[in-house]
Design an enzyme around this catalytic site. Structure first.
Site, mmCIF file in Angstrom:
data_model
loop_
_atom_site.group_PDB
_atom_site.id
_atom_site.type_symbol
_atom_site.label_atom_id
_atom_site.label_comp_id
_atom_site.label_asym_id
_atom_site.label_seq_id
_atom_site.Cartn_x
_atom_site.Cartn_y
_atom_site.Cartn_z
ATOM 1 N N ARG A 103 -1.624 -17.238 92.134
ATOM 2 C CA ARG A 103 -0.377 -18.014 91.937
ATOM 3 C C ARG A 103 -0.623 -19.518 91.853
ATOM 4 O O ARG A 103 0.276 -20.327 92.025
ATOM 5 C CB ARG A 103 0.640 -17.728 93.033
ATOM 6 C CG ARG A 103 1.114 -16.301 93.022
ATOM 7 C CD ARG A 103 2.511 -16.187 93.568
ATOM 8 N NE ARG A 103 2.999 -14.840 93.397
ATOM 9 C CZ ARG A 103 2.782 -13.855 94.249
ATOM 10 N NH1 ARG A 103 2.083 -14.082 95.338
ATOM 11 N NH2 ARG A 103 3.250 -12.663 94.015
ATOM 12 N N LYS A 125 0.121 -29.071 79.492
ATOM 13 C CA LYS A 125 0.239 -27.859 78.671
ATOM 14 C C LYS A 125 -1.096 -27.132 78.750
ATOM 15 O O LYS A 125 -2.133 -27.690 78.368
ATOM 16 C CB LYS A 125 0.519 -28.219 77.207
ATOM 17 C CG LYS A 125 1.969 -28.501 76.899
ATOM 18 C CD LYS A 125 2.137 -28.651 75.390
ATOM 19 C CE LYS A 125 3.559 -28.971 75.003
ATOM 20 N NZ LYS A 125 3.706 -29.237 73.561
ATOM 21 N N GLU A 167 -4.749 -38.867 67.126
ATOM 22 C CA GLU A 167 -3.660 -38.735 68.112
ATOM 23 C C GLU A 167 -3.290 -40.106 68.680
ATOM 24 O O GLU A 167 -2.129 -40.360 68.988
ATOM 25 C CB GLU A 167 -4.067 -37.787 69.248
ATOM 26 C CG GLU A 167 -4.175 -36.313 68.844
ATOM 27 C CD GLU A 167 -2.834 -35.628 68.577
ATOM 28 O OE1 GLU A 167 -1.777 -36.208 68.849
ATOM 29 O OE2 GLU A 167 -2.867 -34.485 68.067
ATOM 30 N N LYS A 206 1.811 -41.385 76.215
ATOM 31 C CA LYS A 206 2.038 -39.935 76.302
ATOM 32 C C LYS A 206 2.613 -39.563 77.661
ATOM 33 O O LYS A 206 3.547 -38.766 77.767
ATOM 34 C CB LYS A 206 0.740 -39.163 76.034
ATOM 35 C CG LYS A 206 0.984 -37.663 76.212
ATOM 36 C CD LYS A 206 0.036 -36.719 75.577
ATOM 37 C CE LYS A 206 0.517 -35.299 75.873
ATOM 38 N NZ LYS A 206 -0.366 -34.268 75.411
ATOM 39 N N GLU A 216 9.440 -29.986 77.256
ATOM 40 C CA GLU A 216 9.708 -30.115 75.815
ATOM 41 C C GLU A 216 11.060 -29.549 75.389
ATOM 42 O O GLU A 216 11.157 -28.725 74.486
ATOM 43 C CB GLU A 216 8.572 -29.454 75.005
ATOM 44 C CG GLU A 216 8.553 -29.921 73.565
ATOM 45 C CD GLU A 216 7.332 -29.477 72.802
ATOM 46 O OE1 GLU A 216 6.208 -29.713 73.268
ATOM 47 O OE2 GLU A 216 7.514 -28.898 71.727
ATOM 48 N N ARG A 220 10.012 -34.789 74.340
ATOM 49 C CA ARG A 220 8.593 -34.466 74.129
ATOM 50 C C ARG A 220 8.320 -34.025 72.690
ATOM 51 O O ARG A 220 7.184 -34.090 72.208
ATOM 52 C CB ARG A 220 8.145 -33.399 75.146
ATOM 53 C CG ARG A 220 6.644 -33.199 75.150
ATOM 54 C CD ARG A 220 6.133 -32.468 76.364
ATOM 55 N NE ARG A 220 4.697 -32.332 76.303
ATOM 56 C CZ ARG A 220 3.931 -31.957 77.307
ATOM 57 N NH1 ARG A 220 4.479 -31.671 78.476
ATOM 58 N NH2 ARG A 220 2.633 -31.868 77.163
ATOM 59 N N ASN A 224 5.405 -34.248 68.334
ATOM 60 C CA ASN A 224 5.108 -33.393 67.181
ATOM 61 C C ASN A 224 5.015 -34.188 65.883
ATOM 62 O O ASN A 224 4.747 -33.619 64.824
ATOM 63 C CB ASN A 224 6.183 -32.307 67.018
ATOM 64 C CG ASN A 224 6.155 -31.319 68.164
ATOM 65 O OD1 ASN A 224 5.097 -31.076 68.742
ATOM 66 N ND2 ASN A 224 7.305 -30.773 68.520
ATOM 67 N N HIS A 227 2.610 -33.378 63.136
ATOM 68 C CA HIS A 227 2.036 -32.076 63.451
ATOM 69 C C HIS A 227 2.646 -30.912 62.666
ATOM 70 O O HIS A 227 2.015 -29.869 62.539
ATOM 71 C CB HIS A 227 2.147 -31.786 64.951
ATOM 72 C CG HIS A 227 1.091 -32.497 65.747
ATOM 73 N ND1 HIS A 227 1.029 -33.871 65.819
ATOM 74 C CD2 HIS A 227 0.030 -32.041 66.475
ATOM 75 C CE1 HIS A 227 -0.013 -34.223 66.567
ATOM 76 N NE2 HIS A 227 -0.633 -33.136 66.977
ATOM 77 N N HIS A 231 -0.368 -29.110 61.311
ATOM 78 C CA HIS A 231 -0.745 -27.734 61.679
ATOM 79 C C HIS A 231 -0.843 -26.836 60.446
ATOM 80 O O HIS A 231 -1.699 -25.953 60.387
ATOM 81 C CB HIS A 231 0.281 -27.137 62.652
ATOM 82 C CG HIS A 231 0.069 -27.600 64.067
ATOM 83 N ND1 HIS A 231 1.088 -27.717 64.971
ATOM 84 C CD2 HIS A 231 -1.057 -27.959 64.740
ATOM 85 C CE1 HIS A 231 0.597 -28.153 66.127
ATOM 86 N NE2 HIS A 231 -0.699 -28.303 66.017
ATOM 87 N N HIS A 246 -8.837 -31.390 63.975
ATOM 88 C CA HIS A 246 -7.407 -31.482 64.270
ATOM 89 C C HIS A 246 -6.839 -32.875 63.944
ATOM 90 O O HIS A 246 -5.820 -33.005 63.258
ATOM 91 C CB HIS A 246 -7.164 -31.144 65.750
ATOM 92 C CG HIS A 246 -5.748 -31.316 66.169
ATOM 93 N ND1 HIS A 246 -4.749 -30.450 65.776
ATOM 94 C CD2 HIS A 246 -5.143 -32.272 66.935
ATOM 95 C CE1 HIS A 246 -3.594 -30.860 66.291
ATOM 96 N NE2 HIS A 246 -3.804 -31.963 66.997
HETATM 97 N N1 GLY Z 1 0.171 -32.273 72.315
HETATM 98 C C1 GLY Z 1 1.571 -32.379 72.386
HETATM 99 C C2 GLY Z 1 2.109 -32.285 73.777
HETATM 100 O O1 GLY Z 1 1.364 -32.360 74.730
HETATM 101 O O2 GLY Z 1 3.284 -32.125 73.920
#
Ligand code: GLY
Length: 344
Positions: A103, A125, A167, A206, A216, A220, A224, A227, A231, A246
């Site tokens: 957990r 993330k 980025e 960030k 998000e 957040r 994107n 992206h 992507h 990337h």
């Molecule tokens: N890479 C985008 C984010 O962390 O939301």
């Protein structure tokens, strides 16, 4: 929620201090076959190393099971610390494995790539790919801290540096137009001391967004920017066996999304021209010679509400970013302009 991000002058000292505070004298270090070579840079007297195979193709359930098996065999408990030592793949899978094991055990990210430092290791993330879908299974869970050290950048190729820089360029557009123009003038491949101040700003931007919208739901989504197209390019290039880094896909995505922003919000064509020149000089030109393939991927994007509209984050003429722009799938005209800019 603001994440604990340390830009270390001395990595060994910083890590030692943190582990002392945590009363941890035998951390578990997750590495891949590349980063294990630099393990001495961590300066740990005691440690237990877990090594996995590098690369996005190994960021899957099988590798996660191997990590959990090792944690079990090593009697890891709730007080143990896992150090994710590597690029984005390591912090993604290591953060995920740590977040759900018993957990949740604490983890520390020590990114060894620029992309990892300014993006993957920040924001909580974590995840693995599943059934060909990127980051399909994962958690939102912050590391105990992220320690950024520039000592690893000399081990990176020019392409890896430029990938992370993509980025950083995105963050600067979203937060500080002046910083964006400074980044366009800086030569990342020289990585002198100025890079550290650019990295500091980039992670600060960030972190600010993440602290306002961790899961998000709204703000957040600004991250994107570049992206949606990026992507689609990345997945197309992978499918035709000509993978692109990337951050390269992100800068091409930013350019095309700036062009869309010009048509919708009057974003400056002069800046688009300046950015096109910068891209061609540093990243090389990219022509979308198969627009149908790109558009079909845009339609499948998980950010869309249905398959008739594509969700974009765009930017207005004053550099104010705008989330949730749903556009008709017919963006051929914008792709044409993108190709002209890349050819000129
Ligand atoms: N890479 C985008 C984010 O962390 O939301």
């Amino acid at each position: 929620m603001t994440q604990n991000i340390i830009i270390a002058k001395n990595l060994k000292e910083s890590l030692k201090g943190i582990l002392n505070n945590l009363k941890c004298d035998n951390p578990f270090v997750l590495c891949d076959e590349n980063t294990v070579k630099y393990i001495d840079e961590l300066g740990l007297d005691n440690k237990t190393i877990i090594t996995i195979n590098s690369g996005e193709s190994n960021k899957n359930l099988e590798t996660a099971c191997k990590i959990w098996n090792q944690l079990d065999n090593l009697n890891v408990n709730r007080n143990s610390i896992l150090i994710n030592f590597g690029g984005g793949m390591i912090s993604d899978i290591g953060g995920f494995c740590a977040s759900v094991y018993k957990r949740g055990i604490r983890f520390i990210n020590i990114p060894t790539t620029l992309l990892g430092a300014v993006d993957a290791s920040i924001g909580g993330k974590n995840g693995i790919d599943f059934e060909n879908n990127k980051n399909e299974i994962g958690t939102f869970n912050l590391p105990y801290c992220t320690i950024i050290s520039k000592i690893f950048y000399k081990t990176l190729s020019k392409e890896e540096l430029l990938s992370g820089y993509g980025e950083m360029i995105k963050h600067s557009i979203l937060f500080d137009k002046e910083e964006f123009f400074k980044l366009l003038k800086y030569d990342i491949t020289k990585y002198d001391d100025r890079l550290i101040s650019f990295i500091k700003n980039s992670v600060k931007y960030k972190d600010k967004i993440v602290s306002e919208d961790f899961k998000e739901n709204s703000k957040r989504k600004l991250l994107n920017f570049g992206h949606t197209i990026g992507h689609a390019i990345e997945s197309y290039q992978l499918e035709i066996s000509k993978p692109l880094y990337h951050g390269y896909c992100v800068v091409y995505g930013i350019l095309l999304e700036m062009i869309i922003s010009n048509l919708l919000y009057d974003f400056s064509m002069e800046i688009i021209d300046e950015f096109s020149k910068y891209i061609k000089k540093n990243y090389g030109s990219y022509i979308i010679d198969n627009p149908k393939e790109i558009i079909s991927r845009l339609i499948k994007d998980k950010k869309n509400k249905d398959d008739s509209k594509i969700n974009f984050t765009l930017i207005d003429k004053d550099f104010n970013p705008i989330i949730d722009n749903y556009l008709d799938k017919d963006i051929l005209e914008m792709i044409e302009i993108f190709n002209q800019k890349m050819k000129k």
